[in-house]
Scaffold this motif. Structure first.
Motif, PDB file in Angstrom:
ATOM      1  N   HIS A   1      -1.944  34.201  17.980  1.00 41.35           N
ATOM      2  CA  HIS A   1      -1.897  35.299  18.943  1.00 41.35           C
ATOM      3  C   HIS A   1      -1.455  34.732  20.287  1.00 41.35           C
ATOM      4  O   HIS A   1      -2.013  33.741  20.767  1.00 41.35           O
ATOM      5  CB  HIS A   1      -3.264  35.952  19.090  1.00 41.35           C
TER       6      HIS A   1
ATOM      7  N   VAL B   1      -7.078  37.218  21.099  1.00 45.34           N
ATOM      8  CA  VAL B   1      -7.901  38.389  20.785  1.00 45.34           C
ATOM      9  C   VAL B   1      -9.314  37.965  20.436  1.00 45.34           C
ATOM     10  O   VAL B   1     -10.169  38.791  20.177  1.00 45.34           O
ATOM     11  CB  VAL B   1      -7.308  39.195  19.608  1.00 45.34           C
TER      12      VAL B   1
ATOM     13  N   ASN C   1      -8.243  39.305  30.311  1.00 44.71           N
ATOM     14  CA  ASN C   1      -7.940  40.279  29.260  1.00 44.71           C
ATOM     15  C   ASN C   1      -8.037  41.704  29.786  1.00 44.71           C
ATOM     16  O   ASN C   1      -8.150  42.655  29.023  1.00 44.71           O
ATOM     17  CB  ASN C   1      -8.891  40.104  28.068  1.00 44.71           C
TER      18      ASN C   1
ATOM     19  N   ARG D   1      -5.507  44.137  28.440  1.00 45.88           N
ATOM     20  CA  ARG D   1      -5.372  44.135  26.979  1.00 45.88           C
ATOM     21  C   ARG D   1      -5.219  45.550  26.433  1.00 45.88           C
ATOM     22  O   ARG D   1      -5.924  46.474  26.841  1.00 45.88           O
ATOM     23  CB  ARG D   1      -6.592  43.464  26.343  1.00 45.88           C
ATOM     24  N   ASN D   2      -4.284  45.688  25.515  1.00 52.38           N
ATOM     25  CA  ASN D   2      -4.117  46.930  24.762  1.00 52.38           C
ATOM     26  C   ASN D   2      -4.484  46.608  23.324  1.00 52.38           C
ATOM     27  O   ASN D   2      -3.740  45.932  22.623  1.00 52.38           O
ATOM     28  CB  ASN D   2      -2.670  47.426  24.858  1.00 52.38           C
ATOM     29  N   LYS D   3      -5.654  47.050  22.897  1.00 51.73           N
ATOM     30  CA  LYS D   3      -6.149  46.657  21.578  1.00 51.73           C
ATOM     31  C   LYS D   3      -5.230  47.103  20.454  1.00 51.73           C
ATOM     32  O   LYS D   3      -5.214  46.502  19.388  1.00 51.73           O
ATOM     33  CB  LYS D   3      -7.557  47.190  21.372  1.00 51.73           C
ATOM     34  N   ASP D   4      -4.457  48.170  20.690  1.00 55.45           N
ATOM     35  CA  ASP D   4      -3.544  48.634  19.643  1.00 55.45           C
ATOM     36  C   ASP D   4      -2.398  47.645  19.403  1.00 55.45           C
ATOM     37  O   ASP D   4      -1.760  47.675  18.356  1.00 55.45           O
ATOM     38  CB  ASP D   4      -2.949  49.992  20.039  1.00 55.45           C
TER      39      ASP D   4
ATOM     40  N   GLU E   1      -2.792  44.192  19.831  1.00 60.91           N
ATOM     41  CA  GLU E   1      -3.316  42.840  19.643  1.00 60.91           C
ATOM     42  C   GLU E   1      -2.769  42.144  18.400  1.00 60.91           C
ATOM     43  O   GLU E   1      -2.422  40.964  18.438  1.00 60.91           O
ATOM     44  CB  GLU E   1      -4.847  42.863  19.570  1.00 60.91           C
ATOM     45  N   ASN E   2      -2.723  42.857  17.268  1.00 61.84           N
ATOM     46  CA  ASN E   2      -2.335  42.241  16.001  1.00 61.84           C
ATOM     47  C   ASN E   2      -0.932  42.622  15.547  1.00 61.84           C
ATOM     48  O   ASN E   2      -0.573  42.392  14.397  1.00 61.84           O
ATOM     49  CB  ASN E   2      -3.349  42.603  14.912  1.00 61.84           C
TER      50      ASN E   2
END
Length: 603
Positions: free
Chosen positions: A433, A437, A509, A512-515, A517-518
């Motif tokens: 990453h 995350v 963070n 951060r945009n959790k959508d 992250e991955n």
């Protein structure tokens, strides 16, 4: 006088009239009941399957190494196998006599009692010495194994064991005869240290260099043998060059063959006739031996077969030297596509441009399988959709990120940069990453100290990155001071560390945009050692480590370096954070690069 080692396959029946002696430098017989039973089972399994196979089929025993001494053979290696076979023949002696078959002799140079016992085995005397014990165990194992079979099976088994070349479906030894000037004790020592090259490659080399395979005599014969030997060595030297070897091979350090030419021989062997299990340790040798034996009436058979090996080598070398083929073929071999499949593609393509297009088609099916299924007119749209939808955990994500590096290099026609397949195959690689995350706090004090040290090193006054917001700069200074105090304390304060860790995670963070992250815009390839050295690190520390690795000539994939230097970001106003817009620009770069890579060649 024989001045070269000789190699051939000999049916067991050809050994029955021979005399062998076991020299003083060898230990006694030591096979266990399990090893004896495994040999019996292997021959029995072959016998059952061979009934439905061509008569040319045979079961191959491991090599025996011998040297001629008058009318006897000094048994340099293979004592255990030959003695076990002798015990089997002794047990089946009545049937062998009915078939008119003799039995070879075994003489022990320094153990006459063992020699005598072997001809008249009496398990009641097993405790008299260690040789008697193991010989008796083997005898009892053979006896028990045959008693489990039907009465007529002894005859069936012995027939298979002793069939001659004309009858076929038999058992053969790899017979390796040392030349007369060879020092047997030295060879034995090398064998037992695993140094003598009784590998498939050296066995095949002995086949090629055998005098019977050449049409000349005297000086002409010596020249032909010398030429072939030099060509063999030249190929082996080239294959030992790391960049070339890891272009065509996926072998790790533990699996390196003693003779790397064996990789080429295996490719050729796969195309030769004769049904041999690919798991047979002498699969390659058996294939070559059978081919040369079947074509012994053709005076040029050896030259033709060696020419195939040379052509294969020259083809691989040509691929290596060409910038496009190096990367496309290297990528596919790294994804476990066989050399033979690539050769078939080249042969069916008809031209270099068509071959390159075929290679890209193969790569598309591996890296973007869903896009590969789409009709040609929708290819661009489907490539973009497949890349945009890729994320952490996808089974082909590593192949996709690797391809992005390859396509980046090939996107510049003027570049001479080459992807280092050697480092990629020898190192362990993680999908990393870019913006961490993981907020899992290190549990051990050692891990906490290491994390804190990273903060001190990065935010030290001389190395603090200049940022636009003075408040952020002041915050970084405070992180440096808090981390320094933690490390300076005589006793490391775990509670204070937890507070520092949470504050740093919150600060770095915050965007951060959790959508995201991955998704692929937050992922890159990184070697495991570098990745795990900064576990849970914030983006600027990761970036600092990548720059340091690149400065020190550590292999960093070009796309990974570009990411952490923010080369894909269209507006670089802050090197401290990996912003959502950086994520989008990076993902767009992947889509554009791979769309050009595929559609430029396929549309």
């Amino acid at each position: 006088m024989q001045n070269t080692n000789q190699l051939m396959l000999k049916p067991v029946c050809d050994l029955l009239t021979e005399k062998f002696f076991i020299p003083a430098y060898q230990r006694g017989y030591r096979w266990t009941p399990r090893q004896v039973r495994e040999l019996l089972e292997d021959i029995a399994e072959f016998q059952q399957s061979a009934e439905e196979n061509p008569k040319e089929q045979f079961y191959c025993l491991q090599p025996i190494v011998v040297k001629r001494h008058g009318d006897e053979w000094e048994l340099v290696d293979g004592q255990q196998r030959l003695t076990t076979l002798y015990i089997i023949l002794l047990y089946l002696a009545d049937i062998a006599a009915m078939m008119g078959q003799p039995r070879y002799s075994l003489r022990f140079a320094t153990r006459p009692d063992s020699e005598k016992f072997l001809t008249n085995i009496d398990p009641a005397r097993a405790d008299e010495n260690i040789d008697f014990y193991y010989i008796s165990q083997a005898w009892e194992t053979v006896k028990a194994w045959f008693e489990e079979k039907q009465g007529v099976y002894k005859f069936t088994f012995l027939t298979t064991l002793l069939n001659d070349a004309k009858a076929g479906r038999n058992v053969k030894f790899i017979w390796y005869q040392l030349h007369e000037s060879a020092e047997a004790t030295s060879v034995f020592s090398r064998l037992n240290r695993g140094k003598i090259p009784l590998t498939n490659a050296e066995l095949v080399k002995a086949l090629f260099l055998h005098a019977n395979n050449f049409t000349g005599t005297g000086t002409e014969l010596s020249f032909q043998q010398l030429r072939m030997a030099h060509e063999w060595d030249d190929i082996e030297r080239r294959l030992r060059q790391p960049d070339f070897w890891y272009f065509i091979s996926n072998a790790n350090d533990a699996d390196q063959p003693d003779n790397r030419i064996e990789l080429l021989l295996k490719v050729i062997a796969d195309t030769l006739p004769l049904s041999v299990s690919v798991h047979d340790p002498y699969y390659v040798f058996l294939k070559f031996s059978h081919y040369l034996q079947s074509n012994k009436s053709d005076a040029q058979a050896t030259e033709h077969l060696w020419a195939r090996v040379k052509r294969l080598f020259m083809t691989l070398n040509e691929w290596f030297e060409n910038q496009q083929l190096y990367h496309l073929v290297g990528y596919l071999i790294g994804q476990k596509v066989t050399i033979q499949k690539l050769l078939n593609l080249q042969q069916s393509s008809g031209s270099k441009s068509a071959f390159l297009a075929q290679l890209r088609q193969e790569i598309l099916a591996i890296a973007l399988p869903e896009a590969a299924k789409a009709p040609g007119q929708n290819l661009r749209k489907n490539i973009a959709a497949a890349i945009a939808g890729a994320g952490y955990g996808d089974k082909n994500l590593r192949a996709l990120l690797l391809l992005f590096n390859i396509a980046t290099i090939l996107g510049n026609d003027c570049s001479s940069m080459r992807f280092q397949f050697r480092h990629y195959k020898l190192d362990t690689w993680d999908i990393e990453h870019i913006s961490s995350v993981s907020s899992q706090m290190p549990e051990s004090t050692a891990g906490q100290k290491s994390w804190t040290k990273n903060i001190v090193e990065h935010f030290s006054p001389d190395e603090t990155l200049a940022v636009k917001d003075e408040r952020d700069n002041s915050l970084q200074t405070k992180f440096y001071q808090r981390a320094s105090t933690l490390l300076d304390n005589e006793i490391f304060n775990n509670d204070e560390f937890e507070k520092l860790f949470n504050d740093v995670q919150k600060a770095f963070n915050k965007n951060r945009n959790k959508d995201l992250e991955n998704s692929i815009g937050n992922l890159t390839l990184l070697d495991a050692e570098t990745n795990r050295s900064y576990k849970n690190a914030i983006f600027p520390i990761k970036r600092q480590r990548i720059i340091a690795a690149d400065k020190n000539a550590t292999f960093v994939p070009v796309a990974t370096r570009n990411v952490f230097l923010k080369y894909y970001s269209r507006q670089v106003h802050d090197m401290t954070f990996w912003h959502p817009e950086d994520h989008r620009h990076y993902q767009t770069a992947i889509i554009e690069t791979l769309t050009t890579f595929f559609c430029g060649a396929l549309s």
